[in-house]
Structures are given as structure tokens and as C-alpha cells.
Design an enzyme around this catalytic site. Structure first.
Site, PDB file in Angstrom:
ATOM      1  CD  GLU A 410     -52.104  -0.979 -16.240  1.00 36.65           C
ATOM      2  OE1 GLU A 410     -52.059   0.130 -16.265  1.00 36.65           O
ATOM      3  OE2 GLU A 410     -52.295  -1.786 -17.149  1.00 36.65           O
ATOM      4  CE1 TYR A 499     -50.850  -0.702 -23.602  1.00 35.90           C
ATOM      5  CE2 TYR A 499     -52.433  -0.257 -25.577  1.00 35.90           C
ATOM      6  CZ  TYR A 499     -52.240  -0.262 -24.215  1.00 35.90           C
ATOM      7  OH  TYR A 499     -53.294  -0.108 -23.287  1.00 35.90           O
TER       8      TYR A 499
END
Length: 659
Positions: A410, A499
Site C-alpha cells: 500500500e 496484479y
């Protein structure tokens, strides 16, 4: 001992004669067509004076800007957030604009929201969405004029009294609004319970400008489930909350003397000079009224973040709060912070969160591009894992290696898309995948590899070798290509494709196709060139080709435009003229549409080995090819890609053993 050689050229007659002879005897049916794989690549976006053929901003490149002043009040009991904002919007485009488009994303939680119908089963909980009270336009003379507006799902069109002039025209948009904060069903923004009080994670909390650019004009994709595409600007915002709440938000806290005690101020100053985590507000102090500068009423927290694409905050009376110094290049520093409930405390969990964000921010800054903000904050809640400029919302339940991977990922989003501002609603693979790619090497670096190698579901879903794991995607006929609009990728494929495949594509570029010595400087320069701008997929493709000196059209086509498979094979091994002392002839073949450079390993009967690099150009004119391997010893076997470094879908034909 292993010896490495390169492919030795042969005469054309020997090559074609040998290849034809062995192919006729051994080759299975091939799906490979060289003219298709190596055809000129049609870039999704054209080169123009705005964006050049080298993948850089052109001489006429422009980008609009939105600066925000926001004042908001949060009422925890009713979960109501009331706000007033002033957006200073600058039109650098060559077009006069008679309307403005904004995102009003709290409408995503209405029963009639478009996003409620497309992202899996119909939600069970809703809010009544965003309420716009008034919209006024302030022109150059400072006079306010009421503006008409119309709401369309999660977008709002403001019809200007007079057009905003091209080439640096500027206006100020005044908007009053309110909404009810969604519960945990909000996903990226919510209120969630802990034993010492609710945690409010406040994002998508103000009407914000849509991007107007040279690619599509107004980019008004509704908020369905994928993330954001936003203009850059400066944010000055104030949040008023009850006296007993702690607020952590994007950017600098401008009035710490008003909202913190003298003890907390002293501890924060200590943390700015400490590589060890310093407790600002401990678990024992969470319910102590004396940890607040007043014991009734409200407090207003004032923040500012510059050159940003968003600003968010978290608020709770349940927060433990700790911090430590981040050491950045050129002697600069920032502050790593974590805010979390007592349920998340402990060295096995959030007690190490600040250590994780400090280490990952330092690594990314050194390896790719310096961290641009003064703080890097982790806030624990139920959002699971969501990135914003200088602050992330991470799962309060995460622990150990999972928490490290979550925090590194993140905060890694600082680089993609907070610095390199890609369109996540169209090209999420340029955001999630690029960030997952840099996470791979951060995992190797952290604490001497404590959690290495990176093997989480975002990178290696089955926790195995990525080259073998990705085969599940390449052999799935329903898996969408990377160049698929993000909102069209089913949830089943979001992580494996957006991803994992995107990240692993960059690993292949770095480690197998280009090499770190050329890839790393090019990737750093890509980040630097497009920092605080909006690159397209074509900009990335062109930039990497130009900077690394490689024609990568075959890779863009096979890996990004299509979901093609790779199947390399060794079909035969024979002695030159029947005499091993003259060397060996190894027949390799490409049996499917994807191509890759590879390593051929020849094993001799005495146990020694020799490696031959087989470049991708081998397949520009051939489906099978005979490689002459110099040597004077009898060969036992030959294997293509013995280390499983590339994603071969059928390894049963990779080795040929002489009987």
C-alpha cells in the site's frame, strides 16, 4: 561446473538443412507463426505533439490542475459528514470549457448505483448517497454566481455561466454538501467498530474534479468498483471532530499545538530523530481524557499536502499512535506513523507496522524515486488495504508477514499511482501490477530477507515459482488480456491478471529480456519523466523501448495485448558428423504463439554442464532451430529453461535425454 556460451552462427545452408531434417522427423504440430508474433505493434494511443514516439511528454504537452480548500465536520453519532469546499481549477488545455465534470462517489452506495449491479451479488446495505446543497462559480472578479448542475450516477456536470478560457483560464468552484458515512460495506471508506470506539476511514469524501486530458477529453468513467484517475494540486483541509478523537490524515498537521498535548508534541519530536519506534499514545492512554488537550466539545485538525492527487483521513478515539524517522536520499527525512486499536497491538502485529512502513519507504526511495511527502502513515481499520497520498488504510486484523506485505504494497502505491498518475479505471495493471513488481524486491531487502521471497496471493497465488504459477493464467481461455479495461476484468481474474501477470511481466523484462543494467535506469527514468503526470500504456511501451534499446513489440503483443502461451521444446540432440569431439547439434522448437529468450543447458556424461543463451531473435524466422554447441565430450541430455525462469506451459518436452 557450468560454462556459459552464446549461440554460434552457422552457414545458412547447414542451418536450414539441419533444421528441416530434424523438424520433419520430430516436430509436433506448432501453433507458432513468426510473422504474427513479430509483426509491427499497433500502439493503443498514437504519438502526437502532446506525447512523443519516444514515450515522453511532447512539446505541446499540457495538464490541468485542481487545488482544494475543504472544511468538514464529522458527527460520529449520526455518521454524518458535512463539508464545504473551494476548488481552484486551472485550464491549461487548448480548449474552452463550458462545463466541468466532477466525481461524487458517495453515490456508489445508493440502491440505484450502476456499481451495485456489476460487481458480484447485489449489495445488502446502502446509504442515500451524496447530497449537493449548492454550487457557485467565482470568476476572475471574485463575484459568485450560482451554477446549474446535474447528477448522473457518481458524476456531476456543472454548467458554467460562461466558458472557462483555454490556455491557463482559472476559476473557483464553491460546493456545499453532506452524506452519511457507509458502514463496513463501504470497502474503501467506512466506519468500523473496536472495543474502545469506532474507527472512521474517510475517503472519497468531497466532490473532486474529473481529469480532462489530451487522450479522451473529459474522463467521466463512473465509479463501479475500480479506483481513481485524478488531477494534481495542493490540498488545504480542516476536519472538526469530537474532542476525544485522534485524526491522522494526508500531509502535514498544521496546528499540532491545538490538538495535541505537550507530552504528545514532545514524543513526536523525539520520533522525528529516532530510527526506533516511539510511542506517541500508548494502549494504556487510549481511554485517558488527559491525552487530549480539552475534555469537551470539538477540535479542528488542519492539514495540508502539496502536489497531490487526493487527500483522506482516519479518525477514532481508539487509536494507539506511534512513529519513527524515515531516512531519505540527500539527507532528507520524513515521519513514519501508525494508528491502530488495542486489538491490533503487539510485536506479532501492528506493533511493527511503523518499522514496516519506514523500511519499505526507505527502500523504494533509494531504488526508484525519492519519497515526496513528509509523512507516511498506516491507519488500521476494515478497509483491508487501500492507498492514498501519504496515508494507507490497512487491515486491523493483519499480522506478521501478511501485514508486512500489505503495508509495503500500500505504501508502494505512492510511486504508482500517486507519483506516476495512471488511469486506474482503464489501466489498473499500470498501477497494481507495477507496484506489485517493486514489492518483489522490497521483500528481498527487508530485514535481510525476513519475509522473502514475496509469495502472497498478489504475486504468486499458489505460493510457488511465479514462472510456473502464471501458467494457470496463460492456459485459461477465459483469462482477459492485460489491455482490458479494468472494470471489465471479473473479480476471479483481478489479482491473477491485474496484479500478478502485470508484475511478473516486468520481472521478465528486468531479469530475462533486458537485464537489470538497462532495465533499472530506464524504469527510474520513466518514473522521473512521468512524475505527477498521466502516462498512457503507449507512453510506457514506447519509453521502455527507446530507453533500453529493444524492439519489444513481440512482448507487448503476446503478454499485454493477448494472453498467449509459451511452449519451448528440445526435440533432438546429435553429435556433429556423428562425432561428439566436434560438438553437438541441439534442435529446439517454439510450439506456441509467445516467444521468450531462454537458456539451454547441455549436460555431459561426465556430469559437467554448459549453458547456451538462446535469444528471442532465434524465432523471427524459425519454428525450430538447430544450435551447434561447441564441445568435445559426449552429451547426456539437453534442457531448455532448466531453472524455470520463464513461463513454459508444457515442461514435459523441455528435456531431451540420449538413451
Amino acid at each position: 561446473m557450468r560454462r556459459l556460451t552464446t549461440l554460434r552462427p552457422l552457414t545458412a545452408a547447414l542451418l536450414f538443412a539441419s533444421s528441416a531434417a530434424f523438424a520433419a522427423q520430430t516436430a509436433p504440430i506448432s501453433n507458432y507463426e513468426p510473422l504474427q508474433t513479430f509483426a509491427p505493434f499497433v500502439y493503443p494511443q498514437s504519438a502526437t505533439a502532446f506525447r512523443t514516439a519516444s514515450g515522453k511528454p511532447g512539446p505541446l504537452f499540457w495538464q490541468n490542475r485542481a487545488d482544494y480548500q475543504i472544511k468538514a465536520t464529522l458527527e460520529p453519532a449520526s455518521r454524518k459528514l458535512t463539508g464545504e469546499e473551494v476548488i481552484t481549477y486551472t485550464n491549461h488545455s487548448p480548449d474552452d470549457l463550458d462545463v466541468l465534470w466532477l466525481q461524487v462517489e458517495q453515490n456508489r452506495y445508493r440502491t440505484d448505483a450502476r456499481g451495485a449491479f456489476g460487481a458480484g451479488k447485489f449489495p445488502a446495505q446502502f446509504t442515500d448517497g451524496e447530497h449537493i446543497v449548492s454550487v457557485e462559480v467565482e470568476g476572475a472578479g471574485g463575484k459568485l454566481q450560482k451554477a446549474d448542475w446535474v447528477i448522473a450516477d457518481t458524476r456531476m456536470q456543472v454548467r458554467l455561466p460562461e466558458a472557462l478560457k483555454a490556455h491557463d483560464g482559472k476559476l473557483r468552484l464553491h460546493i456545499s454538501y453532506y452524506y452519511t458515512v457507509p458502514g463496513e460495506f463501504g470497502g474503501r471508506t467506512d466506519v468500523n467498530p473496536t472495543k474502545n470506539g469506532d474507527i472512521f476511514e474517510i475517503a472519497q469524501w468531497y466532490p473532486r474534479m474529473c481529469v480532462y486530458d489530451d487522450l479522451r477529453g473529459w474522463t467521466t468513467d463512473p465509479y463501479l468498483n475500480n479506483e481513481f484517475y485524478l488531477e494534481y494540486g495542493d490540498y488545504d483541509y480542516s476536519v472538526t471532530v469530537p474532542w476525544d478523537m485522534i485524526v491522522v490524515g494526508s500531509g502535514d498537521l498544521l496546528n499540532p499545538q491545538d490538538v495535541l498535548t505537550k507530552t504528545e508534541l514532545q514524543r513526536l519530536e523525539q520520533a522525528r530523530h529516532s530510527d526506533k519506534t516511539v510511542m506517541i499514545r500508548s494502549a494504556d492512554e487510549v481511554n485517558d481524557p488527559n491525552t487530549r488537550p480539552k475534555q469537551s466539545g470539538t477540535l479542528t485538525w488542519h492539514f495540508r499536502i502539496q502536489n497531490s492527487r487526493d487527500a483522506v483521513f482516519g479518525a477514532s478515539k481508539a487509536f494507539i499512535w506511534d512513529a519513527a524517522r524515515i531516512n531519505l536520499p540527500n539527507g532528507k527525512t520524513a515521519l513514519a506513523e501508525s494508528a491502530y486499536p488495542v486489538e491490533s497491538a503487539g510485536d506479532g502485529a501492528w506493533g511493527r507496522a511503523t518499522e514496516y512502513v519506514k523500511a519499505s519507504t526507505e527502500y523504494f526511495s533509494k531504488q526508484w524515486y525519492p519519497y515526496p511527502y513528509t509523512v507516511a502513515i498506516n491507519e488500521a481499520g476494515s478497509a483491508g488495504g487501500m492507498e492514498y497520498p501519504s496515508i494507507t488504510f490497512d487491515s486491523k486484523e493483519a499480522k506478521g508477514s501478511d501485514l508486512h506485505a500489505l503495508i509495503a504494497h500500500e505504501i508502494g502505491h505512492t510511486w504508482f499511482p500517486m507519483i506516476v498518475g495512471t488511469d486506474e479505471r482503464r489501466n489498473a495493471w499500470m498501477d497494481e501490477g507495477f507496484n506489485t513488481f517493486i514489492d518483489v524486491y522490497e521483500a528481498d531487502s527487508f530485514n535481510h530477507g525476513e519475509y522473502a521471497p514475496k509469495r502472497d496471493p498478489e504475486y504468486a497465488p499458489g505460493h510457488g515459482n511465479p514462472a510456473d504459477e502464471i501458467v494457470k493464467v496463460l492456459t485459461d481461455a477465459d483469462a482477459p488480456p492485460l489491455l482490458t479495461r479494468a472494470d471489465q476484468i471479473p473479480e476471479k481474474y483481478r489479482h491473477p491478471v491485474t496484479y500478478f501477470k502485470s508484475a511478473y511481466g516486468l520481472v521478465l523484462l528486468r531479469e530475462q529480456i533486458i537485464g537489470p543494467e538497462r532495465f533499472d535506469p530506464a524504469f527510474r527514468k520513466y518514473i522521473q519523466t512521468w512524475a505527477y503526470k498521466h502516462p498512457s500504456p503507449s507512453d510506457f511501451f514506447r519509453f521502455m523501448e527507446s530507453e533500453t534499446g529493444e524492439d519489444l513489440s513481440w512482448f507487448w503483443r503476446g503478454w499485454y495485448e493477448y494472453n498467449w502461451k509459451l511452449d519451448l521444446a528440445v526435440q533432438d540432440v546429435a553429435a556433429v558428423d556423428g562425432d561428439w569431439r566436434k560438438g553437438a547439434l541441439v534442435t529446439v522448437a517454439n510450439l506456441d504463439k509467445l516467444v521468450m529468450p531462454s537458456m539451454l543447458e547441455v549436460v555431459y556424461t561426465d556430469g559437467s554442464k554448459q549453458d547456451v543463451r538462446v535469444p528471442v531473435e532465434t524465432w523471427m524466422m524459425h519454428r525450430s532451430y538447430v544450435i551447434r554447441v561447441d564441445g568435445s565430450k559426449a552429451v547426456k541430455s539437453a534442457t531448455i529453461d532448466p531453472d524455470h525462469a520463464i513461463p513454459d506451459v508444457d515442461r514435459s518436452n523441455n528435456t531431451f535425454t540420449i538413451k
